[in-house]
Design an enzyme around this catalytic site. Structure first.
Site, PDB file in Angstrom:
ATOM      1  N   GLN A   9     182.932  52.113  -3.303  1.00  0.00           N
ATOM      2  CA  GLN A   9     184.299  52.483  -3.655  1.00  0.00           C
ATOM      3  C   GLN A   9     184.462  53.998  -3.671  1.00  0.00           C
ATOM      4  O   GLN A   9     183.588  54.715  -4.156  1.00  0.00           O
ATOM      5  CB  GLN A   9     184.634  51.900  -5.034  1.00  0.00           C
ATOM      6  CG  GLN A   9     186.103  51.629  -5.232  1.00  0.00           C
ATOM      7  CD  GLN A   9     186.366  50.574  -6.297  1.00  0.00           C
ATOM      8  OE1 GLN A   9     185.560  49.682  -6.505  1.00  0.00           O
ATOM      9  NE2 GLN A   9     187.488  50.653  -6.957  1.00  0.00           N
ATOM     10  N   SER A  88     176.362  50.485  -4.357  1.00  0.00           N
ATOM     11  CA  SER A  88     177.193  49.583  -5.166  1.00  0.00           C
ATOM     12  C   SER A  88     177.837  48.506  -4.282  1.00  0.00           C
ATOM     13  O   SER A  88     177.149  47.643  -3.742  1.00  0.00           O
ATOM     14  CB  SER A  88     178.238  50.403  -5.931  1.00  0.00           C
ATOM     15  OG  SER A  88     178.903  49.630  -6.883  1.00  0.00           O
ATOM     16  N   LEU A  89     179.146  48.547  -4.105  1.00  0.00           N
ATOM     17  CA  LEU A  89     179.844  47.605  -3.219  1.00  0.00           C
ATOM     18  C   LEU A  89     179.184  47.538  -1.840  1.00  0.00           C
ATOM     19  O   LEU A  89     179.113  46.483  -1.209  1.00  0.00           O
ATOM     20  CB  LEU A  89     181.301  48.049  -3.072  1.00  0.00           C
ATOM     21  CG  LEU A  89     182.099  47.474  -1.896  1.00  0.00           C
ATOM     22  CD1 LEU A  89     182.385  46.007  -2.112  1.00  0.00           C
ATOM     23  CD2 LEU A  89     183.379  48.267  -1.690  1.00  0.00           C
ATOM     24  N   ARG A 113     184.388  39.716  -6.574  1.00  0.00           N
ATOM     25  CA  ARG A 113     183.836  40.842  -7.333  1.00  0.00           C
ATOM     26  C   ARG A 113     184.966  41.771  -7.788  1.00  0.00           C
ATOM     27  O   ARG A 113     185.009  42.196  -8.945  1.00  0.00           O
ATOM     28  CB  ARG A 113     182.839  41.600  -6.458  1.00  0.00           C
ATOM     29  CG  ARG A 113     182.156  42.800  -7.112  1.00  0.00           C
ATOM     30  CD  ARG A 113     181.237  43.466  -6.088  1.00  0.00           C
ATOM     31  NE  ARG A 113     180.370  44.471  -6.668  1.00  0.00           N
ATOM     32  CZ  ARG A 113     180.621  45.772  -6.708  1.00  0.00           C
ATOM     33  NH1 ARG A 113     181.775  46.222  -6.221  1.00  0.00           N
ATOM     34  NH2 ARG A 113     179.749  46.622  -7.226  1.00  0.00           N
ATOM     35  N   HIS A 195     179.239  49.496 -13.752  1.00  0.00           N
ATOM     36  CA  HIS A 195     177.779  49.577 -13.929  1.00  0.00           C
ATOM     37  C   HIS A 195     177.392  49.909 -15.366  1.00  0.00           C
ATOM     38  O   HIS A 195     176.537  50.743 -15.625  1.00  0.00           O
ATOM     39  CB  HIS A 195     177.164  50.585 -12.941  1.00  0.00           C
ATOM     40  CG  HIS A 195     177.411  50.224 -11.512  1.00  0.00           C
ATOM     41  ND1 HIS A 195     176.771  49.160 -10.900  1.00  0.00           N
ATOM     42  CD2 HIS A 195     178.246  50.764 -10.592  1.00  0.00           C
ATOM     43  CE1 HIS A 195     177.202  49.069  -9.642  1.00  0.00           C
ATOM     44  NE2 HIS A 195     178.109  50.013  -9.444  1.00  0.00           N
TER      45      HIS A 195
END
Length: 292
Positions: A9, A88-89, A113, A195
């Site tokens: 992101q 992450s993503l 998600r 997170h």
């Protein structure tokens, strides 16, 4: 050895993917498939939406996934990466390009998600802050000493760690980290405490969806955020993906491990490009990298 890196992101940009759509029939078919999977026309927002529209979590996460995966499938087809990782993503993009997930399954997980993370943000307000110029262990110790929820979230690069937690906890941490000598301690414009333990409701929701999704062994090693180590076992990949929502992204550790394991050419795949390369250069200036 060649490596594919996929952004998370923040890598979105206005008109993202329009050039891919116009230059490739294969890309065009993937965009159409994405619209069908999501049940709405995301390509319209990606190509013609405003920056504000693109930063909505329900749009941003699928958009970056779609752009990254289509870029890899079209512009990266002549490359032969021995390793992949995603920030992450971006880990979902890596798993899809490596064949552990189908395009449909990967996009569906990303959709779930995004929705789960948004719901978790609605339940408990949180935020994040970027800390520059302090050693990781100093930041970790200060976070531990704060009563509210504040944890390391993204070990992005040498000298840059993002912390995550409650709004009051983050603001308290920022002041203490400035006093400790941080070059910068900047609260970020984000929708929640990603997170961190505040994402527990999202983790519980996504755990069920991931457990019901078929995974196969990827074509190359996937270096996962939670451990910073390579993984190919589908069950372990699933466990690490579930844990990822509340655990820190060990990106610095991952990049160092990839170099240690023989990586010598890094390709940043998708997004506006340059974000992951910039982090890499701060870890090791000698690393050869470019955008696809």
């Amino acid at each position: 050895m060649e490596v594919f890196l996929f952004p998370g992101q923040g890598a979105q940009f206005v008109n993202m993917g329009e050039d891919l759509y116009n230059s490739s029939d294969e890309a065009k078919s993937f965009f159409k498939k994405a619209n069908e999977i999501l049940g709405w026309d995301i390509s319209e927002v990606m190509f013609g939406g405003t920056e504000e529209e693109l930063t909505q979590t329900r749009v941003t996460q699928p958009a970056i996934f779609i752009h990254s995966v289509i870029t890899a499938f079209t512009r990266g087809k002549d490359r032969n990466p021995a390793m992949m990782a995603g920030h992450s993503l971006g880990e979902f993009s890596a798993l899809t390009v490596a064949g552990a997930l189908t395009f449909e399954a990967g996009l569906n997980l990303v959709k779930e998600r995004a929705l789960a993370m948004q719901k978790a943000c609605d339940i408990t307000e949180g935020t994040m802050a970027a800390i520059l110029g302090l050693d990781d262990d100093v930041i970790e110790k200060i976070c531990e000493g704060i009563e509210d929820v504040v944890v390391p979230a993204n070990y992005n690069t040498t000298g840059q760690l993002v912390i995550s937690g409650s709004v009051s906890g983050i603001h308290e941490a920022v002041e203490k980290l400035k006093e400790a000598g941080a070059r910068r301690a900047l609260v970020l414009k984000v929708g929640g405490a990603f997170h961190s333990p505040l994402m527990k409701p999202a983790e519980e929701h996504l755990a069920q969806t991931i457990s019901e999704t078929p995974f196969t062994e990827p074509t190359c090693a996937i270096y996962q955020n939670v451990t910073g180590f390579p993984e190919r076992d589908p069950e372990k990949i699933k466990q690490n993906l579930i844990a990822q929502l509340t655990a820190p992204v060990k990106w610095t550790q991952t990049m160092k491990k990839m170099v240690e394991d023989g990586a010598d050419k890094f390709y940043e795949v998708g997004g506006k490009g340059g974000i992951l390369q910039g982090m890499l250069k701060k870890i090791d200036r000698s690393i050869d990298s470019e955008s696809l």
